[in-house]
Write an enzyme that holds these catalytic residues in place. Structure first.
Site, PDB file in Angstrom:
ATOM      1  N   ARG A 198      -0.991  27.202   3.609  1.00 38.96           N
ATOM      2  CA  ARG A 198       0.105  27.403   2.661  1.00 38.96           C
ATOM      3  C   ARG A 198       1.300  26.497   2.977  1.00 38.96           C
ATOM      4  O   ARG A 198       1.969  25.993   2.079  1.00 38.96           O
ATOM      5  CB  ARG A 198       0.536  28.868   2.697  1.00 38.96           C
ATOM      6  CG  ARG A 198       1.566  29.200   1.652  1.00 38.96           C
ATOM      7  CD  ARG A 198       1.775  30.699   1.550  1.00 38.96           C
ATOM      8  NE  ARG A 198       2.658  31.050   0.464  1.00 38.96           N
ATOM      9  CZ  ARG A 198       3.756  31.787   0.605  1.00 38.96           C
ATOM     10  NH1 ARG A 198       4.089  32.241   1.804  1.00 38.96           N
ATOM     11  NH2 ARG A 198       4.504  32.078  -0.434  1.00 38.96           N
ATOM     12  N   HIS A 215       3.360  24.171   0.367  1.00 41.79           N
ATOM     13  CA  HIS A 215       4.799  24.298   0.138  1.00 41.79           C
ATOM     14  C   HIS A 215       5.546  23.043   0.585  1.00 41.79           C
ATOM     15  O   HIS A 215       6.616  22.741   0.081  1.00 41.79           O
ATOM     16  CB  HIS A 215       5.332  25.553   0.838  1.00 41.79           C
ATOM     17  CG  HIS A 215       5.004  26.807   0.088  1.00 41.79           C
ATOM     18  ND1 HIS A 215       5.824  27.906   0.046  1.00 41.79           N
ATOM     19  CD2 HIS A 215       3.932  27.126  -0.681  1.00 41.79           C
ATOM     20  CE1 HIS A 215       5.268  28.853  -0.695  1.00 41.79           C
ATOM     21  NE2 HIS A 215       4.112  28.403  -1.137  1.00 41.79           N
ATOM     22  N   ASP A 216       4.993  22.318   1.550  1.00 43.04           N
ATOM     23  CA  ASP A 216       5.617  21.045   1.921  1.00 43.04           C
ATOM     24  C   ASP A 216       5.428  20.024   0.798  1.00 43.04           C
ATOM     25  O   ASP A 216       6.391  19.429   0.319  1.00 43.04           O
ATOM     26  CB  ASP A 216       5.007  20.520   3.235  1.00 43.04           C
ATOM     27  CG  ASP A 216       5.712  19.251   3.694  1.00 43.04           C
ATOM     28  OD1 ASP A 216       6.926  19.120   3.423  1.00 43.04           O
ATOM     29  OD2 ASP A 216       5.060  18.382   4.307  1.00 43.04           O
ATOM     30  N   VAL A 262       7.436  20.167  -2.650  1.00 38.90           N
ATOM     31  CA  VAL A 262       8.896  20.016  -2.653  1.00 38.90           C
ATOM     32  C   VAL A 262       9.245  18.734  -1.884  1.00 38.90           C
ATOM     33  O   VAL A 262       9.008  18.660  -0.684  1.00 38.90           O
ATOM     34  CB  VAL A 262       9.577  21.252  -2.011  1.00 38.90           C
ATOM     35  CG1 VAL A 262      11.090  21.136  -2.111  1.00 38.90           C
ATOM     36  CG2 VAL A 262       9.095  22.537  -2.665  1.00 38.90           C
ATOM     37  N   SER A 272       9.592  18.272   4.984  1.00 34.66           N
ATOM     38  CA  SER A 272      10.932  18.815   4.705  1.00 34.66           C
ATOM     39  C   SER A 272      10.930  20.338   4.851  1.00 34.66           C
ATOM     40  O   SER A 272      11.969  20.939   5.104  1.00 34.66           O
ATOM     41  CB  SER A 272      11.408  18.411   3.310  1.00 34.66           C
ATOM     42  OG  SER A 272      10.427  18.738   2.342  1.00 34.66           O
ATOM     43  N   ASN A 324       9.828  30.993   0.495  1.00 35.56           N
ATOM     44  CA  ASN A 324       9.487  30.705   1.896  1.00 35.56           C
ATOM     45  C   ASN A 324      10.032  31.688   2.912  1.00 35.56           C
ATOM     46  O   ASN A 324       9.396  31.967   3.935  1.00 35.56           O
ATOM     47  CB  ASN A 324      10.005  29.304   2.275  1.00 35.56           C
ATOM     48  CG  ASN A 324       9.286  28.211   1.503  1.00 35.56           C
ATOM     49  OD1 ASN A 324       8.181  28.425   1.009  1.00 35.56           O
ATOM     50  ND2 ASN A 324       9.896  27.048   1.406  1.00 35.56           N
ATOM     51  N   PRO A 348       5.301  27.464  -8.003  1.00 32.45           N
ATOM     52  CA  PRO A 348       4.955  28.531  -8.951  1.00 32.45           C
ATOM     53  C   PRO A 348       4.991  29.876  -8.243  1.00 32.45           C
ATOM     54  O   PRO A 348       4.815  29.946  -7.027  1.00 32.45           O
ATOM     55  CB  PRO A 348       3.533  28.160  -9.381  1.00 32.45           C
ATOM     56  CG  PRO A 348       2.993  27.335  -8.251  1.00 32.45           C
ATOM     57  CD  PRO A 348       4.165  26.614  -7.654  1.00 32.45           C
ATOM     58  N   HIS A 372      -6.327  31.676  -1.907  1.00 34.64           N
ATOM     59  CA  HIS A 372      -5.941  33.099  -1.829  1.00 34.64           C
ATOM     60  C   HIS A 372      -7.119  33.989  -1.435  1.00 34.64           C
ATOM     61  O   HIS A 372      -7.106  35.181  -1.686  1.00 34.64           O
ATOM     62  CB  HIS A 372      -5.319  33.564  -3.157  1.00 34.64           C
ATOM     63  CG  HIS A 372      -3.948  33.006  -3.376  1.00 34.64           C
ATOM     64  ND1 HIS A 372      -3.231  33.159  -4.542  1.00 34.64           N
ATOM     65  CD2 HIS A 372      -3.147  32.269  -2.559  1.00 34.64           C
ATOM     66  CE1 HIS A 372      -2.064  32.559  -4.433  1.00 34.64           C
ATOM     67  NE2 HIS A 372      -1.986  31.996  -3.241  1.00 34.64           N
TER      68      HIS A 372
HETATM   69  C1  HEM Z   1      -1.174  28.674  -8.069  1.00 28.79           C
HETATM   70  C2  HEM Z   1       0.008  29.119  -7.743  1.00 28.79           C
HETATM   71  C3  HEM Z   1       0.304  29.912  -6.513  1.00 28.79           C
HETATM   72  C4  HEM Z   1       1.080  31.020  -6.435  1.00 28.79           C
HETATM   73  C5  HEM Z   1       1.791  31.663  -7.591  1.00 28.79           C
HETATM   74  C6  HEM Z   1       1.081  31.465  -5.069  1.00 28.79           C
HETATM   75  C7  HEM Z   1       1.785  32.553  -4.594  1.00 28.79           C
HETATM   76  C8  HEM Z   1       1.652  33.091  -3.331  1.00 28.79           C
HETATM   77  C9  HEM Z   1       2.336  34.261  -2.848  1.00 28.79           C
HETATM   78  C10 HEM Z   1       3.357  35.067  -3.635  1.00 28.79           C
HETATM   79  C11 HEM Z   1       1.887  34.531  -1.593  1.00 28.79           C
HETATM   80  C12 HEM Z   1       2.295  35.704  -0.700  1.00 28.79           C
HETATM   81  C13 HEM Z   1       3.620  35.429  -0.012  1.00 28.79           C
HETATM   82  C14 HEM Z   1       4.257  36.642   0.612  1.00 28.79           C
HETATM   83  O1  HEM Z   1       4.007  37.744   0.188  1.00 28.79           O
HETATM   84  O2  HEM Z   1       5.027  36.467   1.571  1.00 28.79           O
HETATM   85  C15 HEM Z   1       0.918  33.523  -1.283  1.00 28.79           C
HETATM   86  C16 HEM Z   1       0.208  33.453  -0.108  1.00 28.79           C
HETATM   87  C17 HEM Z   1      -0.655  32.432   0.207  1.00 28.79           C
HETATM   88  N1  HEM Z   1      -0.905  31.310  -0.546  1.00 28.79           N
HETATM   89 FE1  HEM Z   1      -0.338  30.992  -2.451  1.00 28.79          FE
HETATM   90  N2  HEM Z   1       0.296  30.630  -4.340  1.00 28.79           N
HETATM   91  C18 HEM Z   1      -0.195  29.657  -5.173  1.00 28.79           C
HETATM   92  C19 HEM Z   1      -0.980  28.593  -4.809  1.00 28.79           C
HETATM   93  C20 HEM Z   1      -1.426  28.354  -3.530  1.00 28.79           C
HETATM   94  C21 HEM Z   1      -2.041  27.139  -3.084  1.00 28.79           C
HETATM   95  C22 HEM Z   1      -2.215  25.884  -3.939  1.00 28.79           C
HETATM   96  C23 HEM Z   1      -2.374  27.327  -1.786  1.00 28.79           C
HETATM   97  C24 HEM Z   1      -3.017  26.358  -0.826  1.00 28.79           C
HETATM   98  C25 HEM Z   1      -3.888  25.457  -1.168  1.00 28.79           C
HETATM   99  C26 HEM Z   1      -1.975  28.667  -1.428  1.00 28.79           C
HETATM  100  C27 HEM Z   1      -2.220  29.274  -0.218  1.00 28.79           C
HETATM  101  C28 HEM Z   1      -1.781  30.535   0.132  1.00 28.79           C
HETATM  102  C29 HEM Z   1      -2.160  31.183   1.369  1.00 28.79           C
HETATM  103  C30 HEM Z   1      -3.176  30.669   2.371  1.00 28.79           C
HETATM  104  C31 HEM Z   1      -1.438  32.369   1.426  1.00 28.79           C
HETATM  105  C32 HEM Z   1      -1.439  33.383   2.567  1.00 28.79           C
HETATM  106  C33 HEM Z   1      -0.425  32.895   3.609  1.00 28.79           C
HETATM  107  C34 HEM Z   1      -0.309  33.741   4.849  1.00 28.79           C
HETATM  108  O3  HEM Z   1      -1.083  34.660   5.049  1.00 28.79           O
HETATM  109  O4  HEM Z   1       0.589  33.448   5.652  1.00 28.79           O
HETATM  110  N3  HEM Z   1      -1.370  29.245  -2.495  1.00 28.79           N
HETATM  111  N4  HEM Z   1       0.806  32.654  -2.350  1.00 28.79           N
END
Ligand code: HEM
Length: 361
Positions: free
Chosen positions: A104, A108-109, A112, A118, A138, A208, A238
């Protein structure tokens, strides 16, 4: 009277929105707000201005494979990628969730200011302290920083001032994907990125959010030169990691009832409790995410819409059903993401940091 009513609505909405969802009149993290709260995001705020400009497909000009292996170059550091891999291997073995965090962090890097590390900065060239790490998507959420720092400190001993933090973030995401997929996902990760010198919290509104609809998701990826297919493919991440109840407790009624009951008990009314994103194989980077979309076992509205929208449903079904198809697409999409707006020429805005959280003085 009307003004009082408006003030009351804003107050209630901001309470429900959680921390700093909207900053100022023109920046609004609409996809990060619960459904009620679009009230807070005036039309014309940055996230709501659709469609966004479509960016060119990221060229990654200046990057190359095995960048640190060239003996004749001043960037020679043959153990660079192995050092990062060792740090990630150790961290993922101790806690697979950190691997999810590293994947993730890369996303996020790159979204932005491009892939320029950054997202790691706490001290910037301009002295701005309200950095990306403090942005609503973040703050209290990103993890894995200590793995990047451990790799960087080993690299500074092996080859001082040679390997950029931006490349470490990219290699770490590649390695985390490898370990979490049990070796089934091998992202090719070229190197040669330099580190940026600025970071601003308000720019994280380009990410997003979990309440984004499919048009918003597509627009945010298109703005970075990524396609709707890339968006569906990368959302497959996810299938690992965790999320806070804040982002999904409003949609229990739309989920598979057994999962909803389990999550409701786990959240127990606390928005900041975390739950696994994939209840079936929580620590494995696999195509289970797409089965979960079909079975209404995903957490966010932004995950669920992929199974409902006409533009994305076919890809979701194919990824769910065809063995090996998603893994190959994920490898390519991650590599493409790593090419977004990279800085490859040293100058006033680009350098190789000595410490990943601080610009060089
Ligand atoms: C398509 C739009 C996306 C949205 C709306 C989104 C949103 C989110 C949100 C809200 C969380 C939970 C954060 C929290 O509760 O603190 C999350 C977790 C995560 N996202 Fe996304 N995300 C998106 C795309 C991506 C992409 C492109 C990746 C990587 C290729 C990614 C990888 C992850 C991972 C691995 C987690 C878990 C992180 C952890 O356990 O520390 N996400 N995402």
């Amino acid at each position: 009277m009307a003004r009082r009513l408006a003030a009351l609505i804003v107050l209630v909405a901001s309470f429900l929105a959680g921390p700093a969802a909207c900053q100022g009149a023109s920046i609004c993290f609409s996809g990060w707000l619960r459904p009620l709260n679009p009230l807070l995001c005036p039309r014309g705020s940055r996230m709501n201005r659709l469609p966004r400009q479509r960016g060119a497909s990221p060229s990654g000009f200046g990057l190359s494979y095995g960048y640190y292996n060239n003996r004749r170059s001043s960037s020679y550091c043959p153990r660079a990628e192995a050092i990062v891999r060792d740090a990630v291997r150790k961290a993922v073995a101790a806690n697979p969730g950190v691997g999810a965090g590293l994947i993730r962090l890369f996303f996020h890097d790159c979204f932005v200011r491009g892939c320029d590390a950054s997202v790691l900065l706490t001290a910037t060239n301009s002295g701005n302290a309200d950095v990306e790490r403090e942005g609503p998507p973040n703050k209290n959420s990103l993890r894995g920083f200590e793995v990047i720092d451990a790799a960087k400190s080993a690299l500074e001993s092996a080859c001082p001032r040679t390997v950029s933090c931006a490349d470490i973030v990219a290699f770490a995401a590649r390695d985390a994907s490898f370990f979490l997929s049990r070796g089934r996902i091998n992202v090719r990760a070229p190197g040669g990125r330099l580190d940026g010198r600025e970071s601003f919290a308000n720019e994280t509104d380009q990410l997003p959010g979990p309440f984004s609809n499919v048009t918003e998701l597509q627009a945010s990826f298109a703005a970075k030169g990524l396609s709707s297919d890339d968006m569906v493919t990368l959302s497959g991440a996810h299938t690992v990691g965790r999320a806070r109840c804040l982002f999904f407790s409003s949609r229990f009624a739309e989920m598979d009832p057994a999962l909803a009951a389990k999550l409701r008990a786990q959240c127990n009314g606390d928005d900041n409790t975390f739950a696994n994103q994939d209840d079936v194989t929580p620590d494995v980077l696999d195509r289970q995410y797409y089965r979960n979309v079909v079975d209404r076992k995903v957490l966010f509205g932004s995950d669920a819409v992929l199974g409902n929208a006409t533009e994305t449903v076919a890809q979701v079904r194919e990824n769910a059903n065809r063995v090996g198809a998603w893994e190959r697409k994920f490898e390519l999409a991650m590599e493409k993401m790593g090419r977004i707006e990279v800085k490859t020429r040293a100058g006033r805005d680009a350098e190789i940091r000595k410490v990943c959280s601080v610009v060089n003085s």
